[in-house]
Design an enzyme around this catalytic site. Structure first.
Site, short mmCIF file in Angstrom:
data_model
loop_
_atom_site.label_atom_id
_atom_site.label_comp_id
_atom_site.label_asym_id
_atom_site.label_seq_id
_atom_site.Cartn_x
_atom_site.Cartn_y
_atom_site.Cartn_z
N TYR A 52 0.82 -1.21 0.00
CA TYR A 52 0.00 0.00 0.00
C TYR A 52 0.86 1.26 0.00
O TYR A 52 1.77 1.42 0.82
CB TYR A 52 -0.92 0.01 1.24
CG TYR A 52 -1.77 1.25 1.34
CD1 TYR A 52 -2.95 1.36 0.62
CD2 TYR A 52 -1.39 2.31 2.15
CE1 TYR A 52 -3.73 2.50 0.70
CE2 TYR A 52 -2.16 3.46 2.25
CZ TYR A 52 -3.33 3.54 1.52
OH TYR A 52 -4.09 4.68 1.59
N HIS A 82 -3.58 15.76 -2.28
CA HIS A 82 -4.14 15.82 -0.93
C HIS A 82 -4.01 17.22 -0.30
O HIS A 82 -4.57 17.46 0.77
CB HIS A 82 -3.45 14.79 -0.03
CG HIS A 82 -3.91 13.39 -0.28
ND1 HIS A 82 -3.79 12.77 -1.51
CD2 HIS A 82 -4.49 12.47 0.55
CE1 HIS A 82 -4.27 11.54 -1.43
NE2 HIS A 82 -4.71 11.34 -0.19
N ASN A 194 0.41 10.84 6.24
CA ASN A 194 -0.38 10.00 7.13
C ASN A 194 0.05 10.24 8.57
O ASN A 194 1.23 10.08 8.89
CB ASN A 194 -0.18 8.52 6.78
CG ASN A 194 -1.17 8.02 5.74
OD1 ASN A 194 -2.23 7.54 6.07
ND2 ASN A 194 -0.78 8.15 4.48
N TYR A 275 -23.07 27.84 45.39
CA TYR A 275 -22.23 26.79 44.82
C TYR A 275 -21.01 27.33 44.09
O TYR A 275 -19.94 26.70 44.10
CB TYR A 275 -23.03 25.93 43.85
CG TYR A 275 -24.01 24.98 44.49
CD1 TYR A 275 -24.23 24.97 45.87
CD2 TYR A 275 -24.73 24.09 43.71
CE1 TYR A 275 -25.14 24.10 46.44
CE2 TYR A 275 -25.63 23.20 44.27
CZ TYR A 275 -25.84 23.22 45.64
OH TYR A 275 -26.73 22.34 46.21
N ARG A 278 -18.80 27.76 47.13
CA ARG A 278 -18.67 26.60 48.00
C ARG A 278 -18.13 25.38 47.26
O ARG A 278 -17.39 24.57 47.82
CB ARG A 278 -20.03 26.28 48.62
CG ARG A 278 -19.93 25.30 49.75
CD ARG A 278 -21.24 24.92 50.42
NE ARG A 278 -22.45 25.53 49.94
CZ ARG A 278 -23.61 24.88 49.88
NH1 ARG A 278 -23.69 23.61 50.26
NH2 ARG A 278 -24.69 25.49 49.46
N PHE A 324 -3.16 5.66 12.14
CA PHE A 324 -3.43 7.07 11.80
C PHE A 324 -4.79 7.54 12.27
O PHE A 324 -5.10 8.73 12.21
CB PHE A 324 -3.33 7.27 10.29
CG PHE A 324 -4.12 6.26 9.49
CD1 PHE A 324 -5.48 6.10 9.66
CD2 PHE A 324 -3.49 5.45 8.57
CE1 PHE A 324 -6.20 5.17 8.94
CE2 PHE A 324 -4.19 4.52 7.83
CZ PHE A 324 -5.56 4.38 8.02
N GLU A 409 -12.82 4.59 3.72
CA GLU A 409 -12.59 5.20 5.03
C GLU A 409 -13.96 5.51 5.63
O GLU A 409 -14.44 6.64 5.60
CB GLU A 409 -11.71 6.44 4.88
CG GLU A 409 -10.34 6.08 4.31
CD GLU A 409 -9.56 7.25 3.76
OE1 GLU A 409 -10.06 8.39 3.85
OE2 GLU A 409 -8.47 7.03 3.21
#
Length: 504
Positions: A52, A82, A194, A275, A278, A324, A409
């Site tokens: 790959y 990309h 990646n 609160y 406190r 990844f 994906e």
């Protein structure tokens, strides 16, 4: 001193490189690991096996074989295709953190890049060459593909970078720094893009700021406690001993030290406070625990190999998996956003009590000329607006998933979105805590600041060095910005710690 990569990095190392501009160098043992992994990748490329991203396409094109003679073209095409980010550029400090973390991950020796490629990335970081990286476009699936592709593009001498002289062509900046653009070889394109380094870099910086904000929130809370004459029983050591939540213990201990030596008289007829006063250690403590969880995840992630495929030359194997995937970081960043948002929510309630005469017993909106003057009325509005925005930003991103790459994906983390949201929440909380300190200092001017605890007096002096008392109405925007900086830069915290010693 240089920060060595390829061994183990801490968040403090990252801070030193990003903010103090410490130089980076490759650990000697790391160079051997990188070379060994590279030799194995070269063997794989020559073998003709389907591997790959080396002899195949990527993502939904993983089944397409690519001839060995087109290996270099494949890697360059992966990076260029990309580099599809959009939106405002990431801040330079976030990009510097990305560069450090990407170089460190490559130096671990499981990615198979050449030493010359790694040295180019290190050289860019040390030379102050910061790639221009759009902030949007990552779904945190195969890591932060689009942001890291913009980083890799600059390593190739393409795209744009940010330098001291402004935005420039990457090729020009590299040439002036004496660096040569890299012609990517087998595996290097996928190795560079990646990984989870964008979400982790943004997240790491957010964690560091959140830790300072959390300790400073104890300081501002102590200032409000003094101004509102809060009962010290809420911080009693035995009370907190029997509920040993780690963050609560630290926050309660801080408050006892911050309030030690107070001479302000408490009302004899009051048995407990609201609160927001406190339960200050309980709420602040839970936030600290959330921040601590985020730190643990981020520190693990910055020392992890997160690209794909990973090579294990000693075992003569290459493994295509999913390191990844950004889910661990995405979840941690969602927790961080929720945790730090709680600090802002409770601080805003104390701000309201400070400016509201029905709860403070002080002049309305902390001005003597109420009616003619509005005083700090709008400071609480601003805090309320930021807290309201945080409620939207704290909605988790990690529960969402939109499939990508032809459904290859099919589950993604949205980690970069979670990290960017968490960073925004931290920014807002820094401002809200600053507003609390500003209002508390003004309230203590009325109450009698010289009777307050020594650490609180020191914090008030830090405020007054940059923000004068409000004698009449003026534009508040500048005061609020300076109050934020007192928190962000750690000035308010350091002032209190000069009396108490280091707070936890």
């Amino acid at each position: 001193m240089e920060v060595l990569i390829g061994e183990r990095l801490t968040l403090e190392d990252l801070e030193a490189v990003v903010h103090a501009r410490r130089p980076v160098a490759l650990a000697p043992a790391a160079a051997h690991r990188v070379d060994r992994a590279r030799s194995f990748v070269q063997e794989l490329a020559r073998s003709g096996r389907a591997v790959y991203g080396i002899t195949t396409g990527v993502g939904g094109l993983a089944a397409v074989a690519v001839p060995v003679e087109q290996t270099a073209a494949l890697q360059a095409n992966i990076v260029r295709s990309h580099a599809a980010g959009v939106g405002e550029p990431l801040p330079p400090e976030a990009v510097r953190a990305m560069m450090l973390l990407r170089a460190h991950a490559l130096a671990l020796g499981y990615s198979g890049v050449r030493l010359e490629t790694l040295h180019t990335l290190i050289g860019m970081l040390n030379a102050g060459i910061v790639p221009l990286i759009p902030s949007q476009g990552s779904v945190g699936a195969s890591g932060d593909l689009a942001p890291l592709a913009h980083l890799a593009l600059a390593v190739m001498g393409e795209g744009q970078v940010m330098t001291g002289e402004g935005v420039r062509a990457a090729a020009e900046a590299l040439q002036e720094a004496g660096l040569r653009p890299v012609v990517l070889a087998a595996k290097e394109g996928v190795a560079l893009i990646n990984g989870t380094q964008m979400m982790t870099a943004v997240g790491a910086l957010a964690v560091l700021r959140a830790e300072v904000a959390a300790r400073t929130a104890d300081v501002a809370g102590a200032m409000s406690a003094e101004a509102l004459l809060a009962l010290p029983a809420a911080f009693d050591v035995d009370l907190h001993r029997v509920r040993p939540q780690a963050g609560q213990q630290r926050s309660a201990a801080n408050l006892r030290r911050l309030l030690a030596g107070s001479r302000l008289a408490r009302p004899a007829d009051r048995v407990q406070d609201a609160y927001a006063l406190r339960c200050l250690p309980q709420v602040h403590g839970a936030a600290r625990d959330g921040i601590a969880y985020a730190r643990q995840v981020v520190e693990t992630e910055i020392n992890s190999a997160t690209d794909n495929p990973l090579v294990f030359p000693e075992a003569e194997k290459v493994v295509s998996g999913g390191n990844f995937h950004g889910q661990p970081v995405a979840l941690a960043m969602d927790v961080l956003a929720i945790a730090i948002a709680a600090l802002g929510t409770i601080a805003e309630r104390r701000i309201d009590r400070l400016v509201n005469p029905q709860s403070s017993g002080l002049p309305p909106f902390l001005t003597r000329g109420g009616g003619l003057h509005c005083g700090l009325m709008l400071a609480q509005y601003t805090a309320a607006a930021l807290v309201a925005e945080n409620k939207v930003l704290a909605h988790p991103a990690s529960v969402d998933s939109i499939p990508t790459s032809g459904n290859q994906e099919d589950h993604v983390s949205m980690g970069s979105i979670a990290a960017r949201k968490a960073s925004r929440v931290v920014e807002h909380v820094e401002q809200v805590v600053g507003i609390e300190a500003l209002c508390a200092a003004q309230a203590l001017d009325f109450r009698g600041v010289e009777e307050a605890a020594p650490a609180v007096r020191a914090a008030c002096r830090a405020v007054r060095r940059v923000i004068p008392p409000l004698e009449g109405d003026r534009v508040l925007a500048g005061d609020l910005a300076r109050a934020r900086d007192l928190v962000r830069q750690g000035t308010l915290l350091k002032a209190a710690e000069e009396v108490t010693g280091a707070l936890e």
